[in-house]
Enzyme design. Sequence first.
Site, short mmCIF file in Angstrom:
data_model
loop_
_atom_site.label_atom_id
_atom_site.label_comp_id
_atom_site.label_asym_id
_atom_site.label_seq_id
_atom_site.Cartn_x
_atom_site.Cartn_y
_atom_site.Cartn_z
N THR A 1 2.57 -12.93 -6.12
CA THR A 1 1.10 -12.90 -6.22
C THR A 1 0.46 -14.25 -5.95
OG1 THR A 1 1.12 -11.08 -7.78
CG2 THR A 1 -0.81 -12.48 -7.85
N ASP B 1 7.67 -10.11 -1.87
CA ASP B 1 7.27 -9.70 -3.21
C ASP B 1 8.56 -9.74 -4.03
OD1 ASP B 1 4.95 -7.67 -4.59
OD2 ASP B 1 6.98 -7.56 -5.41
N1 ASP Z 1 4.48 -8.06 -7.37
C1 ASP Z 1 4.34 -9.48 -7.57
C2 ASP Z 1 5.72 -10.09 -7.46
O1 ASP Z 1 6.47 -10.08 -8.39
C3 ASP Z 1 3.73 -9.77 -8.88
C4 ASP Z 1 3.53 -11.22 -9.20
O2 ASP Z 1 3.87 -12.13 -8.49
O3 ASP Z 1 3.00 -11.48 -10.28
O4 ASP Z 1 6.06 -10.57 -6.41
#
Ligand code: ASP
Length: 338
Positions: free
Chosen positions: A7, A51
């Site tokens: 994120t 991700d």
């Molecule tokens: N879906 C994202 C990830 O883990 C969530 C985040 O970074 O907070 O890559």
Amino acid sequence: MIYTGGTIGMKQDEKSLALVPVDISQIQEEVPELKKFGYSIDTYSFDPVIDSSDITPAFWVNLCNLIKKNYEKYDGFVILHGTDTMSYTASALSFMMEDLAKPVVLTGSQLPVGMLRTDGKENIISSIEIAAAVDETGHAMVPEVCIYFESQLYRGNRTTKYNAENFRAFRSANYPVLADVGIHIKFNRSLIQYPKRWDMPLKLRTKLDTNVAILKIFPGITPAAIDAVLGTKGCRAVVLETFGSGNAPTTRQFVSTIKKWVKKGLIVVNVTQCQAGKVDMGAYATGVALREAGVVSGYDSTTEATLCKLFVLLGRYSSSAMVKKELQKCLCGEISIK
Ligand code: ASP
């Protein structure tokens, strides 16, 4: 600073409106403060960035090799990583890197770094400061694999992501924080692990065996469900998530099913489903039955740490007896026994 994705570096795709990863230059643009540091910071980005739900053990091997290759060149390493599997990566790296004498700080954010209320900026800035911090003798202040998030520094292999929305996304229920960040960064030095020798070369354990499964028990679990998981083809070890301080049903059916697989050579490690506290297989008859069935205690370790410890130990030893012996030891601060 190593960028893997998550994120922290995402932005909204105009078409699908879903969050998609951007490249590291866009993160750097959003954090101009990085230029104000007196440190020299080099960046490396994985290509493609991912991700963290797509993280694999092969990715951990690449990360370890990257750190090893650049180990002498830098005082510390900051890894920008998605939060979803950050505790797994931190746990894995802690077991994969032996004789670590430099900080490896993982961080990320709940809101992308380009958003107004982002938590990413502070997380990156403080992580870099922590990775660069040295004590009076010039040695690293925190030569461990850690997670920095929302003003707290945690031992990586003690963490779990427990909140999908709050900025305080991680918790280390069974071990106090290594540092608190407010006006000052307060390092809790008596809690930090220091290497016996500072001049040892970094040793990697990159041979992993992922033939492991996790079984969370629940009232009403059937022997067929247990058999399906414990009997997974090629499976060498199972992390059994039990009730309370390591308890499970005492029915003959349940215990004999577990016993059957242990007898066949499967390693079964008992960790608690609770957020905090430890397994004590002597406390209740329900725990004693598991111990007598040959189940090994995971003490107060997280599921993430137990899983990654197994990956490394199974990769290292073909003998289950050796793996069980090593499981009982605290290898890098993951359990509260010596
Ligand atoms: N879906 C994202 C990830 O883990 C969530 C985040 O970074 O907070 O890559």
